[in-house]
Enzyme design. Structure first.
Site, PDB file in Angstrom:
ATOM      1  N   ASN A 128       8.030  -4.052  -9.489  1.00 10.82           N
ATOM      2  CA  ASN A 128       8.005  -3.363  -8.191  1.00 10.82           C
ATOM      3  C   ASN A 128       9.122  -2.324  -8.110  1.00 10.82           C
ATOM      4  OD1 ASN A 128       9.586  -5.737  -8.134  1.00 10.82           O
ATOM      5  ND2 ASN A 128       9.410  -5.962  -5.936  1.00 10.82           N
ATOM      6  N   GLU A 175      10.890  -0.195  -5.292  1.00 11.62           N
ATOM      7  CA  GLU A 175      11.018  -0.029  -3.836  1.00 11.62           C
ATOM      8  C   GLU A 175      11.648   1.313  -3.488  1.00 11.62           C
ATOM      9  OE1 GLU A 175      12.891  -3.606  -2.354  1.00 11.62           O
ATOM     10  OE2 GLU A 175      11.077  -4.768  -2.758  1.00 11.62           O
ATOM     11  N   ALA A 210      13.745   3.523  -0.061  1.00  9.90           N
ATOM     12  CA  ALA A 210      14.403   3.443   1.246  1.00  9.90           C
ATOM     13  C   ALA A 210      13.393   3.692   2.365  1.00  9.90           C
ATOM     14  CB  ALA A 210      15.546   4.450   1.317  1.00  9.90           C
ATOM     15  N   CYS A 237       3.979  -1.901  -5.818  1.00  7.58           N
ATOM     16  CA  CYS A 237       4.017  -3.273  -6.344  1.00  7.58           C
ATOM     17  C   CYS A 237       3.990  -3.283  -7.872  1.00  7.58           C
ATOM     18  CB  CYS A 237       2.808  -4.059  -5.849  1.00  7.58           C
ATOM     19  SG  CYS A 237       2.850  -4.486  -4.114  1.00  7.58           S
ATOM     20  N   GLU A 263       2.080  -5.019  -9.957  1.00  7.37           N
ATOM     21  CA  GLU A 263       0.732  -4.978 -10.541  1.00  7.37           C
ATOM     22  C   GLU A 263       0.209  -3.546 -10.569  1.00  7.37           C
ATOM     23  OE1 GLU A 263       1.904  -6.709  -8.063  1.00  7.37           O
ATOM     24  OE2 GLU A 263       0.868  -8.606  -7.747  1.00  7.37           O
ATOM     25  N   CYS A 266      -3.150  -4.742  -4.075  1.00  8.80           N
ATOM     26  CA  CYS A 266      -3.215  -4.922  -5.534  1.00  8.80           C
ATOM     27  C   CYS A 266      -4.506  -5.607  -5.951  1.00  8.80           C
ATOM     28  CB  CYS A 266      -2.006  -5.710  -6.030  1.00  8.80           C
ATOM     29  SG  CYS A 266      -0.506  -4.718  -5.956  1.00  8.80           S
TER      30      CYS A 266
HETATM   31  N1  THU Z   1       5.241  -7.225  -4.332  1.00  8.68           N
HETATM   32  C1  THU Z   1       4.693  -6.974  -5.556  1.00  8.68           C
HETATM   33  O1  THU Z   1       5.273  -6.278  -6.397  1.00  8.68           O
HETATM   34  N2  THU Z   1       3.478  -7.540  -5.816  1.00  8.68           N
HETATM   35  C2  THU Z   1       2.774  -8.299  -4.935  1.00  8.68           C
HETATM   36  O2  THU Z   1       1.613  -8.589  -5.167  1.00  8.68           O
HETATM   37  C3  THU Z   1       3.420  -8.777  -3.726  1.00  8.68           C
HETATM   38  C4  THU Z   1       4.624  -8.024  -3.300  1.00  8.68           C
HETATM   39  C5  THU Z   1       6.543  -6.613  -4.021  1.00  8.68           C
HETATM   40  C6  THU Z   1       6.478  -5.532  -2.981  1.00  8.68           C
HETATM   41  C7  THU Z   1       7.899  -5.532  -2.473  1.00  8.68           C
HETATM   42  O3  THU Z   1       8.684  -4.715  -3.340  1.00  8.68           O
HETATM   43  C8  THU Z   1       8.362  -6.972  -2.640  1.00  8.68           C
HETATM   44  O4  THU Z   1       7.432  -7.585  -3.524  1.00  8.68           O
HETATM   45  C9  THU Z   1       8.398  -7.759  -1.344  1.00  8.68           C
HETATM   46  O5  THU Z   1       7.202  -7.658  -0.661  1.00  8.68           O
END
Ligand code: THU
Length: 162
Positions: free
Chosen positions: A63, A65, A67, A74, A76, A116
């Protein structure tokens, strides 16, 4: 009168990685490595994904992220985008996913978010082949054969053609 319909979701549960095949264990370890390079300073919830292509190639994702929170992507989705951009002729056979809460892996498997699931569903339709999904948790592992077991009544391109 309404007729009640029951949709079954099938998953295979394992107690730990040692119960998985060598191939699946390897993919899971790749997902764990991928998660250790996640960029998740806002959620402190690093997620790792690793997918295997039909060529045997393994692609990692994590993932990323931002700001501006909705801009985040995500694990996936990162892996699927990376595979599509770099190996356009290949199709995904299996994806493994794991997440850490703080430093430790989650106890229960973390399941892909709705967006996803939709992304993986599109990949299945595009390739005409089901994707196996391995969801890791310290106390159990789920292995799911095909996204229909994660996203029943999913939206697909067939709706656009009707
Ligand atoms: N996240 C993923 O990378 N995959 C998922 O299927 C669920 C959530 C990440 C998004 C965000 O960066 C963090 O987890 C918290 O939601």
């Amino acid at each position: 009168m309404a007729r009640k319909k029951i949709i079954k979701l099938i998953l295979n549960e394992y107690a730990g990685p040692e119960e998985l095949s060598d191939e699946d264990q390897k993919l899971l370890i790749e997902a764990m490595h991928a998660g250790s390079h996640a960029y998740s300073p806002y959620s402190d919830f690093p997620v790792g994904a690793a997918l295997r292509l039909d060529t045997g190639e393994i692609i990692r994702g994590n993932n990323r992220e931002n700001a501006s929170f909705p801009v985040s992507i995500c694990a996936e989705h990162t892996a699927v985008a990376c595979a599509g951009a770099n190996y356009p002729e290949s199709v995904i056979t299996t994806i493994a996913i794991c997440a850490r809460k703080g430093k430790d892996f989650t106890d229960m498997p973390v399941s892909p978010c709705g967006k996803c699931r939709q992304v993986l569903s599109e990949e299945e339709d595009r390739a005409g082949r089901k994707i196996r999904v391995i969801l890791y948790g310290k106390s159990r592992i789920y292995v799911i054969d095909g996204i229909e077991n994660l996203l029943p009544l999913r939206f697909s391109s067939s709706a656009l053609r009707t």
